[in-house]
Design an enzyme around this catalytic site. Structure first.
Site, PDB file in Angstrom:
ATOM      1  N   HIS A  89      -4.877  -7.080  -4.877  1.00 15.41           N
ATOM      2  CA  HIS A  89      -3.795  -7.734  -5.618  1.00 15.41           C
ATOM      3  C   HIS A  89      -4.233  -9.039  -6.289  1.00 15.41           C
ATOM      4  O   HIS A  89      -3.551  -9.539  -7.172  1.00 15.41           O
ATOM      5  CB  HIS A  89      -2.562  -7.934  -4.729  1.00 15.41           C
ATOM      6  CG  HIS A  89      -2.634  -9.143  -3.850  1.00 15.41           C
ATOM      7  ND1 HIS A  89      -3.269  -9.146  -2.640  1.00 15.41           N
ATOM      8  CD2 HIS A  89      -2.169 -10.398  -4.020  1.00 15.41           C
ATOM      9  CE1 HIS A  89      -3.168 -10.343  -2.097  1.00 15.41           C
ATOM     10  NE2 HIS A  89      -2.513 -11.134  -2.912  1.00 15.41           N
ATOM     11  N   HIS A 100     -10.816 -10.028  -1.904  1.00 11.90           N
ATOM     12  CA  HIS A 100     -10.294 -11.058  -2.804  1.00 11.90           C
ATOM     13  C   HIS A 100     -11.365 -12.049  -3.279  1.00 11.90           C
ATOM     14  O   HIS A 100     -11.498 -12.322  -4.466  1.00 11.90           O
ATOM     15  CB  HIS A 100      -9.178 -11.849  -2.123  1.00 11.90           C
ATOM     16  CG  HIS A 100      -8.053 -10.994  -1.618  1.00 11.90           C
ATOM     17  ND1 HIS A 100      -7.648  -9.854  -2.252  1.00 11.90           N
ATOM     18  CD2 HIS A 100      -7.237 -11.115  -0.533  1.00 11.90           C
ATOM     19  CE1 HIS A 100      -6.625  -9.320  -1.591  1.00 11.90           C
ATOM     20  NE2 HIS A 100      -6.378 -10.060  -0.548  1.00 11.90           N
TER      21      HIS A 100
HETATM   22  C1  BG6 Z   1      -3.675 -10.610   1.757  1.00 16.61           C
HETATM   23  C2  BG6 Z   1      -4.176 -11.003   3.113  1.00 16.61           C
HETATM   24  O1  BG6 Z   1      -4.419  -9.530   1.248  1.00 16.61           O
HETATM   25  O2  BG6 Z   1      -3.777 -11.716   0.873  1.00 16.61           O
HETATM   26  C3  BG6 Z   1      -3.394 -12.185   3.633  1.00 16.61           C
HETATM   27  O3  BG6 Z   1      -4.053  -9.905   4.000  1.00 16.61           O
HETATM   28  C4  BG6 Z   1      -3.428 -13.325   2.645  1.00 16.61           C
HETATM   29  O4  BG6 Z   1      -3.901 -12.612   4.891  1.00 16.61           O
HETATM   30  C5  BG6 Z   1      -3.015 -12.840   1.264  1.00 16.61           C
HETATM   31  O5  BG6 Z   1      -2.554 -14.340   3.096  1.00 16.61           O
HETATM   32  C6  BG6 Z   1      -3.204 -13.923   0.222  1.00 16.61           C
HETATM   33  O6  BG6 Z   1      -2.644 -13.501  -0.985  1.00 16.61           O
HETATM   34  P1  BG6 Z   1      -1.851 -14.507  -1.929  1.00 16.61           P
HETATM   35  O7  BG6 Z   1      -1.539 -13.710  -3.141  1.00 16.61           O
HETATM   36  O8  BG6 Z   1      -0.654 -14.953  -1.156  1.00 16.61           O
HETATM   37  O9  BG6 Z   1      -2.792 -15.624  -2.191  1.00 16.61           O
END
Ligand code: BG6
Length: 500
Positions: free
Chosen positions: A188, A250
């Protein structure tokens, strides 16, 4: 669109609000049917009500993922007018037969179907296998082999495997039932505008590329600092830890955006191949180049990780990771990439900081200027969204003194904020068949390879110094030592957030 895990958190908090935003902007297809599949004891009406309740809970809450003023009735109807709920066990053939029958009834929608696996990762393989067995991936290609009569696509959430071997096994098993062009491995972070913009910054402007290499760049720091802890996800986190949860997915996506070569075009094939090149060029991280941390209690009664719900009171699971990486190619030879990510840190900051080499000669003898501070280019991903360039100017006055200043671009100053929770672009891309922002099989396997030695090493022994950073701090001292050994230092997380 069939959502597996219809009653789960991801569906309610992110997927349905994203679909709602797509309906608002007119990007949902004219004929759209939402089908939920889950074991929870619900029916269509009760599922719809629970989704509506969640949407309404977002109204006026600026801090929530989905900021809305009201639930618009027409939009809601467009989204949920043809909603169905199919109750069943993910391991049971009967569930897939029921889904197949339902899809057949919806044939006026043209037969296109997006399956979204918003479920625990242990079910990814089995669900894809069941869908394949039930014939639900069949696309009926034209005789000329060009365009299918209808498409069938599956979105697979993270974690995709938990190491290189399991990622390969999962790829092998899903590729038995579906073809690579039907598989959308989602991350994402790639739905974030600021992340996609890195490519625009680099490749739509002529001025950056000539300095984007080892001649001018000293090192790169990537920070994904969160203030949240593990919250209700203790059970998941105990199996996963910060490294698996954030790094090969990520954080590496951010790294790839910075390190990739210019693609020949912006199609999925070209972009993904250039990113895959980066992952292949990443040297397998040695355990001596990685640091782990776990948060302890913090000020104001904040509890430590070991006291969280569903967490072992002696847990050795990391909630913080820092690493030094090397990209072994001509552009980046000798330029370290430092990464850090952690929970319960002092501020929420996701930022890529590119530090340039100092000027080759400082003509400031006999002045107060002792040393030339570095120039930084800051790609601010969230919550601050922008790009800033930090450089030196002469402080006004008769004495020659330098001061670091910033030239800052903020998205909010130039563009109105669209309702966007980050999944809209990704879901839309799946519907239009654009795989650019999704991971190919080889990409996920390579990223697990890079962190494999560290994972293995960490699984062997529990750190004796855990917890080694206080909630609300900038992480463990060992992470500072990682940079200090080469005479470098992390940028302060507090300063990043303040925009100084
Ligand atoms: C998720 C993780 O994929 O991404 C979480 O499992 C994390 O632990 C999150 O907090 C962070 O995403 P964003 O978009 O809130 O920065």
């Amino acid at each position: 669109m069939v959502i597996f895990g219809a009653a789960g958190d991801l569906t309610k908090r992110l997927l349905v609000p994203a679909l709602y935003n797509l309906a608002t902007t007119g990007l949902l297809p004219e004929c759209f049917a939402l089908i939920g599949a889950d074991l929870a004891d619900l029916d269509a009406d009760r599922w719809r009500d629970s989704l509506r309740q969640m949407m309404e809970s977002f109204i006026g809450k600026t801090a929530s993922e989905s900021r809305i003023d009201k639930v618009d009735e027409d939009t809601w109807k467009r989204l949920t007018g043809r909603l169905a709920y199919i109750r069943g066990d993910l391991n049971d053939d009967a569930l897939y037969q029921k889904i197949g029958q339902h899809l057949a009834q919806e044939s006026d929608c043209g037969g296109n179907c997006l399956f979204y696996l918003a479920i625990a990762d242990r079910f990814f393989g089995p669900v894809v296998t069941h869908l394949g067995k039930a014939g639900l991936f069949e696309e009926n290609w034209d005789e000329d082999g060009k365009k299918p009569e209808h498409w069938r696509r599956v979105v697979i959430e993270k974690p995709f495997g938990h190491d290189e071997t399991s990622a390969k096994t999962l790829n092998t098993s899903i590729l038995r039932c579906a073809e690579e062009h039907q598989i959308y491995r989602i991350d994402h972070f790639l739905g974030k505008e600021t992340v996609q913009n890195i490519m625009a910054l680099r490749f739509a402007n002529g001025m950056f590329e000539p300095i984007w290499n080892r001649d001018r760049i000293d090192h790169v720091q990537i920070t994904v600092a969160e203030t949240v802890g593990v919250e209700t996800r203790g059970r998941f986190y105990e199996k996963t830890g910060a490294l698996r949860d954030m790094v090969p997915n990520h954080v590496f996506q951010l790294l790839a955006m910075v390190a990739m070569e210019p693609p020949a075009g912006f199609d999925a094939q070209a972009v993904r191949s250039r990113k895959a090149d980066v992952f292949s060029a990443l040297r397998t991280v040695s355990p001596k180049d990685a640091v782990r941390g776990q948060y302890g209690p913090g000020p104001d009664g904040v509890i430590g990780y070991r006291a969280e719900k569903d967490v072992d009171p002696q847990s050795g699971v990391e909630t913080y990771v820092a690493m030094q990486l090397a990209v072994d190619n001509w552009r980046w030879a000798g330029v370290p990439f430092y990464l850090r990510t952690g929970k319960h840190m002092s501020r929420r900051v996701t930022e890529i900081a590119i530090r340039f080499k100092p000027a080759p000669y400082a003509p400031f003898e006999d002045t107060n200027v002792a040393a030339l501070p570095p120039n930084w280019l800051l790609l601010q991903i969230q919550p601050e969204e922008g790009i800033a360039l930090q450089f030196e100017v002469k402080r006004p006055g008769p004495v020659v003194e330098l001061a670091a200043v910033r030239m800052a671009f903020k998205y909010a100053d130039w563009f109105p904020k669209e309702p966007n929770i980050g999944y809209e672009t990704l879901i839309y891309d799946v519907m239009t068949g654009d795989q650019t922002l999704f991971n190919r099989a080889d990409m996920v396997e390579e990223t697990w390879r890079v962190v494999g030695d560290v994972l293995e090493n960490w699984s062997k022994e529990k750190p004796e110094d855990f917890p080694n950073y206080a909630s609300g701090s900038d992480g463990p001292a060992a992470a500072d030592a990682l940079l200090a050994r080469e005479g470098r230092a992390w940028r302060s997380i507090m300063d990043n957030a303040k925009g100084s």
